[in-house]
Scaffold this motif. Structure first.
Motif, PDB file in Angstrom:
ATOM      1  N   ARG A   1       1.274  -1.054  -0.054  1.00  0.00           N
ATOM      2  CA  ARG A   1       0.139   0.040  -0.166  1.00  0.00           C
ATOM      3  C   ARG A   1       1.072   1.213   0.086  1.00  0.00           C
ATOM      4  O   ARG A   1       1.532   1.158   0.758  1.00  0.00           O
ATOM      5  N   ASN A   2       0.249   2.595  -0.633  1.00  0.00           N
ATOM      6  CA  ASN A   2       1.066   3.348  -0.611  1.00  0.00           C
ATOM      7  C   ASN A   2       0.934   4.297   0.332  1.00  0.00           C
ATOM      8  O   ASN A   2       1.705   5.413   1.254  1.00  0.00           O
ATOM      9  N   PHE A   3      -0.446   4.289   1.387  1.00  0.00           N
ATOM     10  CA  PHE A   3      -0.476   4.918   2.485  1.00  0.00           C
ATOM     11  C   PHE A   3      -1.256   4.260   2.966  1.00  0.00           C
ATOM     12  O   PHE A   3      -1.861   3.047   3.320  1.00  0.00           O
ATOM     13  N   MET A   4      -0.934   4.766   4.194  1.00  0.00           N
ATOM     14  CA  MET A   4      -1.840   4.173   5.863  1.00  0.00           C
ATOM     15  C   MET A   4      -2.929   3.673   5.652  1.00  0.00           C
ATOM     16  O   MET A   4      -3.224   4.603   4.876  1.00  0.00           O
ATOM     17  N   ARG A   5      -4.098   2.673   5.711  1.00  0.00           N
ATOM     18  CA  ARG A   5      -5.417   2.177   6.193  1.00  0.00           C
ATOM     19  C   ARG A   5      -5.781   2.725   6.957  1.00  0.00           C
ATOM     20  O   ARG A   5      -5.639   2.086   8.584  1.00  0.00           O
ATOM     21  N   MET A   6      -7.252   3.244   7.970  1.00  0.00           N
ATOM     22  CA  MET A   6      -7.538   3.336   8.958  1.00  0.00           C
ATOM     23  C   MET A   6      -8.358   3.016   9.296  1.00  0.00           C
ATOM     24  O   MET A   6      -9.717   2.930   8.830  1.00  0.00           O
ATOM     25  N   SER A   7      -8.860   1.905  10.706  1.00  0.00           N
ATOM     26  CA  SER A   7     -10.032   1.597  10.907  1.00  0.00           C
ATOM     27  C   SER A   7     -11.096   2.597  11.203  1.00  0.00           C
ATOM     28  O   SER A   7     -10.163   3.337  12.782  1.00  0.00           O
ATOM     29  N   ILE A   8     -11.792   2.584  10.503  1.00  0.00           N
ATOM     30  CA  ILE A   8     -12.931   3.928  10.969  1.00  0.00           C
ATOM     31  C   ILE A   8     -13.697   2.533  11.797  1.00  0.00           C
ATOM     32  O   ILE A   8     -14.955   3.726  13.250  1.00  0.00           O
ATOM     33  N   ASN A   9     -14.838   1.808  11.139  1.00  0.00           N
ATOM     34  CA  ASN A   9     -16.134   1.011  11.555  1.00  0.00           C
ATOM     35  C   ASN A   9     -17.872   2.089  11.455  1.00  0.00           C
ATOM     36  O   ASN A   9     -17.624   2.050  12.427  1.00  0.00           O
ATOM     37  N   ALA A  10     -17.577   2.571  10.385  1.00  0.00           N
ATOM     38  CA  ALA A  10     -18.279   3.856  10.373  1.00  0.00           C
ATOM     39  C   ALA A  10     -19.502   3.697   9.587  1.00  0.00           C
ATOM     40  O   ALA A  10     -19.342   2.928   8.596  1.00  0.00           O
ATOM     41  N   ASP A  11     -21.058   4.042   9.541  1.00  0.00           N
ATOM     42  CA  ASP A  11     -22.216   3.773   9.285  1.00  0.00           C
ATOM     43  C   ASP A  11     -21.660   3.971   7.651  1.00  0.00           C
ATOM     44  O   ASP A  11     -21.065   5.178   7.736  1.00  0.00           O
ATOM     45  N   ALA A  12     -22.065   3.840   6.593  1.00  0.00           N
ATOM     46  CA  ALA A  12     -21.722   4.473   5.489  1.00  0.00           C
ATOM     47  C   ALA A  12     -23.338   3.947   4.789  1.00  0.00           C
ATOM     48  O   ALA A  12     -24.537   3.458   4.849  1.00  0.00           O
ATOM     49  N   LYS A  13     -22.771   4.805   3.363  1.00  0.00           N
ATOM     50  CA  LYS A  13     -25.309   4.878   2.349  1.00  0.00           C
ATOM     51  C   LYS A  13     -23.970   4.362   0.947  1.00  0.00           C
ATOM     52  O   LYS A  13     -23.028   5.243   0.511  1.00  0.00           O
TER      53      LYS A  13
END
Length: 100
Positions: free
Chosen positions: A8-20
C-alpha cells in the motif's frame, strides 16, 4: 488503529462507520446500508449485504456525527468476497476515484 501493508502507498485507518452506498444496475438506481471498515487516501473497505461485481462504480457517503459533514466519494469495486461469519454479508475492497 492504523494498519500498514508493504503493498500500500498509504496507511489504512480502521473506522467502522455507518455508510450509505448507491449504484446503478441495469439502469436502475439502488442504495443500501453498509459499514465502512477502513479508509485510506486511495481506497476503502465496505461490508455490504449483497455481492457487487468487480468494476461496479459506487457512490459512498460515510456517515459522521457531531455536525461534521459526511465524507462522500465515488469508488470502484476492486474485489468482493463473502464473509465467513455466517452473516451473509460481503467484504468489498474499493478504489477511490474521486472525493465529492
Amino acid at each position: 488503529m492504523l494498519e500498514s501493508n508493504d503493498n500500500r502507498n498509504f496507511m489504512r485507518m480502521s473506522i467502522n462507520a455507518d455508510a450509505k452506498v448507491s449504484f446503478d444496475k441495469s439502469g436502475e438506481e439502488h442504495s443500501l446500508d453498509a459499514v465502512c471498515l477502513d479508509l485510506s487516501a486511495e481506497g476503502l473497505s465496505l461490508e455490504v449485504p449483497v455481492e457487487l461485481e468487480k468494476g461496479q462504480q459506487l457512490s459512498v457517503a460515510i456517515v459522521s456525527s457531531g455536525g461534521v459533514p459526511s465524507l462522500k466519494a465515488t469508488a470502484e469495486v476492486v474485489h468482493s468476497q463473502r464473509l465467513d461469519n455466517n452473516s451473509g454479508d460481503y467484504l468489498l475492497g474499493c478504489r477511490i476515484i474521486s472525493m465529492d
